[in-house]
Design a protein around this motif. Structure first.
Motif, short mmCIF file in Angstrom:
data_model
loop_
_atom_site.label_atom_id
_atom_site.label_comp_id
_atom_site.label_asym_id
_atom_site.label_seq_id
_atom_site.Cartn_x
_atom_site.Cartn_y
_atom_site.Cartn_z
N ARG A 140 3.09 9.93 -13.24
CA ARG A 140 1.60 10.23 -13.74
C ARG A 140 1.27 8.92 -14.72
NH1 ARG A 140 -1.24 14.50 -15.36
NH2 ARG A 140 0.34 15.82 -14.30
N TRP A 141 2.47 8.13 -15.18
CA TRP A 141 1.95 7.04 -15.99
C TRP A 141 1.45 5.91 -15.19
CZ3 TRP A 141 4.20 2.31 -15.33
CH2 TRP A 141 5.43 2.20 -14.85
N PHE A 142 2.18 5.61 -14.01
CA PHE A 142 1.61 4.70 -13.14
C PHE A 142 0.10 5.06 -12.71
CE2 PHE A 142 1.26 2.53 -9.03
CZ PHE A 142 1.70 1.26 -9.45
N ALA A 143 -0.10 6.25 -12.52
CA ALA A 143 -1.53 6.68 -11.87
C ALA A 143 -2.31 6.48 -13.15
CB ALA A 143 -1.58 8.14 -11.67
N ASP A 144 -2.03 6.55 -14.57
CA ASP A 144 -2.95 6.58 -15.68
C ASP A 144 -3.21 4.92 -15.76
OD1 ASP A 144 -3.06 9.04 -16.13
OD2 ASP A 144 -1.43 8.88 -17.50
N ILE A 145 -2.17 4.21 -15.28
CA ILE A 145 -2.57 2.60 -15.75
C ILE A 145 -3.06 2.01 -14.46
CG2 ILE A 145 -1.31 0.52 -15.85
CD1 ILE A 145 0.90 1.97 -17.59
N GLY A 183 0.87 -1.34 0.06
CA GLY A 183 -0.09 -0.11 0.02
C GLY A 183 0.91 1.08 -0.02
N VAL A 184 2.01 1.29 0.75
CA VAL A 184 2.84 2.64 0.88
C VAL A 184 3.68 2.69 -0.42
CG1 VAL A 184 4.81 3.42 1.80
CG2 VAL A 184 3.04 2.36 3.51
N ALA A 185 4.01 1.36 -1.03
CA ALA A 185 4.70 1.51 -2.35
C ALA A 185 3.96 2.06 -3.37
CB ALA A 185 5.11 0.31 -2.43
N THR A 186 2.68 1.42 -3.40
CA THR A 186 1.85 1.90 -4.66
C THR A 186 1.24 3.32 -4.41
OG1 THR A 186 0.07 0.71 -3.65
CG2 THR A 186 1.15 -0.31 -5.29
N GLY A 187 0.91 3.80 -3.31
CA GLY A 187 0.55 5.26 -2.88
C GLY A 187 1.57 6.21 -3.24
N VAL A 188 2.99 5.65 -3.12
CA VAL A 188 4.01 6.79 -3.42
C VAL A 188 3.95 6.86 -4.91
CG1 VAL A 188 6.43 7.22 -3.43
CG2 VAL A 188 5.15 6.36 -1.15
N ALA A 189 3.94 5.59 -5.51
CA ALA A 189 4.04 5.64 -7.24
C ALA A 189 2.74 6.33 -7.87
CB ALA A 189 3.99 4.16 -7.43
#
Length: 293
Positions: free
Chosen positions: A123-128, A112-118
């Motif tokens: 931006r590309w990680f947030a879009d995918i 959760g912390v890793a993906t929250g930071v990402a």
């Protein structure tokens, strides 16, 4: 009265000044200690009053808006608790629930912390990945129990997965918001001094988002306990939730309340541990006016 250390060659003015500055500090310390013990006494008194009220209402079979005459008394619950803590089954259930909650919550904290930071930084990680999380987040974790039964070969893995899913989303969302709320001037300062992206991550993003991260962890552990107990009731063979439901099916209402109280104590202990860890990790934060616990 506490003694004050004064240098041998100090003048009378120095001694008077030292006493004038240390006296208010000592008085403030005594006042803080008195407030702390007063707060603790009030908290203990509130629990005692609630237990006495429960005993009076149930022992006298009082019916107001709810039927207290159908509930066990405090003394019956304490007797059942005393019997259960002397059995191996009680401690086995306790250990099993703790293993499940720590496994699922531990995975949720890391991922959760890793993906929250990402999500907050890329931006590309947030879009995918972002649309998938937003679609899955409103689904109650307990509704995934049938899917977990189909996905995993054992009930144990399924319960850990449900626990992970319950804790993951509060942690991820809180971390993402904390990262996005960081002032841009902090990152610009590090980059101006020649810092790399990893320096920004290590010196700005992770320390700056810690308050939000621990807020998510605090919420996540509470939701995880709700879901692990529910999953144990539905598909478990061991655990506090399973034993509580089993007590209900055999009309052992004191046993039901023993399970409820055990879950409450475990939840309180784990939440307090996370809060203490968060306070230690964010000691640099100003806490003026905070109520001492």
């Amino acid at each position: 009265m506490s003694a004050t250390t004064v240098p041998v060659d100090a003048t009378a003015a120095d001694i008077i000044t030292t006493r004038e500055t240390t006296a208010p500090a000592a008085a403030a310390g005594h006042a803080g200690t008195a407030r702390l013990w007063g707060s603790r006494l009030v908290r203990v008194a509130s629990i005692v009053v609630a237990l006495v009220a429960w005993q009076v209402l149930t022992a006298n079979h009082i019916r107001l808006w709810v039927r207290f005459d159908t509930l066990p008394t405090v003394t019956q619950i304490l007797h059942r608790l005393r019997v259960q803590v002397q059995t191996d089954t009680f401690w086995l259930d306790l250990g099993q629930s703790l293993i499940r909650i720590l496994s699922g919550f531990g995975l949720a904290a890391v991922i959760g912390v890793a993906t929250g930071v990402a999500l907050g930084r890329s931006r590309w990680f947030a879009d995918i990945f972002g649309p998938l999380t937003e679609l899955a987040r409103p689904i109650p974790a307990i509704a995934i129990v049938p899917v977990a039964i189909l996905l995993f070969p054992t009930d144990e893995a399924g319960i850990v997965f449900i626990t992970f899913l319950a804790a993951y989303f509060p942690i991820m969302v809180s971390t993402r918001h904390a990262v996005r709320a960081l002032p841009t001037i902090w990152e610009e300062s590090v980059r101006t001094l020649g810092g790399s992206r990893w320096d920004v991550l290590a010196r700005v993003v992770l320390p700056g988002s810690l308050p939000g991260v621990f807020s998510g962890l605090s919420v996540g552990i509470g939701v995880a306990w709700i879901c692990v107990v529910s999953a144990e009731m539905i598909s478990g063979r061991l655990g506090v939730g399973y034993r509580t439901w089993q007590a209900y099916t055999i009309v052992d209402y004191p046993g039901v309340f023993v399970g409820i109280i055990t879950i409450g104590v475990l939840g309180f202990a784990t939440s307090a541990a996370i809060e203490l860890l968060g306070r230690r990790a964010t000691r640099w934060l100003p806490r003026a006016g905070e109520v001492t616990k």
